[in-house]
Design a protein around this motif. Structure first.
Motif, PDB file in Angstrom:
ATOM      1  N   UNK A   1       0.837  -1.203   0.000  1.00 38.90           N
ATOM      2  CA  UNK A   1       0.000   0.000   0.000  1.00 38.90           C
ATOM      3  C   UNK A   1       0.866   1.245   0.000  1.00 38.90           C
ATOM      4  N   UNK A   2       0.469   2.221  -0.799  1.00 39.46           N
ATOM      5  CA  UNK A   2       1.182   3.493  -0.828  1.00 39.46           C
ATOM      6  C   UNK A   2       0.486   4.497   0.070  1.00 39.46           C
ATOM      7  N   UNK A   3       1.258   5.194   0.882  1.00 37.00           N
ATOM      8  CA  UNK A   3       0.746   6.292   1.693  1.00 37.00           C
ATOM      9  C   UNK A   3       1.012   7.591   0.940  1.00 37.00           C
ATOM     10  N   UNK A   4      -0.046   8.308   0.603  1.00 35.77           N
ATOM     11  CA  UNK A   4       0.072   9.593  -0.084  1.00 35.77           C
ATOM     12  C   UNK A   4      -0.427  10.690   0.847  1.00 35.77           C
ATOM     13  N   UNK A   5       0.466  11.585   1.223  1.00 37.73           N
ATOM     14  CA  UNK A   5       0.073  12.712   2.058  1.00 37.73           C
ATOM     15  C   UNK A   5       0.029  14.022   1.275  1.00 37.73           C
ATOM     16  N   UNK A   6       0.599  13.999   0.072  1.00 34.51           N
ATOM     17  CA  UNK A   6       0.576  15.155  -0.815  1.00 34.51           C
ATOM     18  C   UNK A   6      -0.274  14.824  -2.040  1.00 34.51           C
ATOM     19  N   UNK A   7      -0.881  15.852  -2.603  1.00 34.58           N
ATOM     20  CA  UNK A   7      -1.705  15.646  -3.791  1.00 34.58           C
ATOM     21  C   UNK A   7      -0.875  15.088  -4.929  1.00 34.58           C
ATOM     22  N   UNK A   8       0.359  15.567  -5.065  1.00 33.03           N
ATOM     23  CA  UNK A   8       1.206  15.078  -6.163  1.00 33.03           C
ATOM     24  C   UNK A   8       1.476  13.583  -6.017  1.00 33.03           C
ATOM     25  N   UNK A   9       1.603  13.093  -4.786  1.00 34.64           N
ATOM     26  CA  UNK A   9       1.811  11.663  -4.565  1.00 34.64           C
ATOM     27  C   UNK A   9       0.570  10.869  -4.956  1.00 34.64           C
ATOM     28  N   UNK A  10      -0.595  11.414  -4.634  1.00 34.54           N
ATOM     29  CA  UNK A  10      -1.849  10.780  -5.039  1.00 34.54           C
ATOM     30  C   UNK A  10      -1.949  10.735  -6.552  1.00 34.54           C
ATOM     31  N   UNK A  11      -1.641  11.841  -7.198  1.00 35.25           N
ATOM     32  CA  UNK A  11      -1.730  11.908  -8.652  1.00 35.25           C
ATOM     33  C   UNK A  11      -0.800  10.909  -9.321  1.00 35.25           C
ATOM     34  N   UNK A  12       0.385  10.734  -8.773  1.00 37.93           N
ATOM     35  CA  UNK A  12       1.328   9.768  -9.331  1.00 37.93           C
ATOM     36  C   UNK A  12       0.782   8.343  -9.245  1.00 37.93           C
TER      37      UNK A  12
END
Length: 279
Positions: A1-12
């Motif tokens: 599982x990936x933890x995304x705390x920034x929008x750019x991480x979510x977008x990636x």
């Protein structure tokens, strides 16, 4: 599982899923996860979706006197639970990520948002719809999953999406209503339940007992009377009513109505609902 705390991480992460041809399933939460949330994950997995779960305690849906400061925050535990459950992305943004200084559209709930929960918690549904709309814009899901315990919330989200799609403001999102998950005695699971003192749990369970008793009656007066009789005397009732399940307007009819209830158990406020004649 990936933890995304920034929008750019979510977008990636979403870009990779798109490249792989995966449809996105989204479950917005405020954390302090329980079996009810995991049932939504299971629903998404059953559809073979790329699953994004958000954990964000939204300050805009807490009004004066609400329990924002006391709302449980357990991100570390939530992350482990979601990883074990096979979620693809946990999106856990800060308030600054969700609400930058400009560019976030305010959504207003209108007349429906002023009823019941909206009466007790003015502005609550405006804040809820605003954050759900913002998260939808960020995640761009194909399917979104919501529990049925918050029936008024579910109706408002469904109406918002339907109107946005009709206006050409959004690509279609299928909003899936998932069955309320309860403990062995019928108490609807809620993140707030962990704040109920153990000696008050039996009282909390009388909310569901009240709904069951009321649902068996044939007239509105008998429904309300039977439900009220089941409530533990310590329950401080905010409302107990029959509503049209499609409009949330108060109804005098019983057949097909939804019985809604909200009340305080000690310092914890609980809500629940039941279709009359259903479980």
């Amino acid at each position: 599982m990936q933890l995304a705390q920034k929008i750019v991480e979510l977008e990636q992460a979403l870009a990779i899923a798109d490249t792989d041809g995966k449809r996105v399933g989204f479950i917005p939460t405020m954390g302090a996860l329980h079996k009810g949330h995991l049932s939504l994950v299971k629903k998404a997995q059953d559809q073979g979706l790329f699953i994004v779960v958000s954990v964000f305690v939204n300050p805009r849906q807490f009004g004066e006197g609400d329990d924002l400061e006391n709302y449980p925050r357990t991100l570390g535990v939530d992350a482990r639970v979601l990883s074990d459950a096979g979620v693809d992305v946990l999106f856990a943004p800060s308030s600054h990520e969700v609400y930058p200084a400009t560019g976030v559209k305010e959504i207003f709930a209108g007349e429906l948002g002023a009823l019941f929960e909206g009466t007790v918690r003015p502005g609550h549904f405006d804040g809820m719809l605003t954050v759900v709309n913002r998260l939808f814009n960020l995640v761009q899901p194909d399917v979104a999953f919501f529990g049925s315990k918050d029936a008024q919330q579910l109706m408002l989200v469904t109406q918002m999406v339907r109107q946005q799609v009709a206006n050409g403001d959004r690509e279609p999102i299928k909003v899936v209503a998932c069955e309320t998950v309860r403990d062995e005695e019928g108490l609807a699971l809620s993140s707030r339940n962990q704040r109920i003192p153990k000696d008050l749990i039996p009282a909390a369970r009388t909310l569901h007992m009240a709904l069951i008793a009321g649902s068996k009656k044939k007239t509105k007066a008998d429904c309300i009377e039977a439900a009220t009789a089941q409530l533990d005397p310590i329950i401080r009732l905010d409302y107990l009513e029959l509503v049209d399940p499609d409009t949330f307007a108060v109804t005098d009819g019983v057949a097909g109505a939804r019985m809604v209830i909200a009340g305080w158990v000690g310092e914890v406020r609980l809500i629940d609902n039941l279709l009359v004649g259903g479980v």
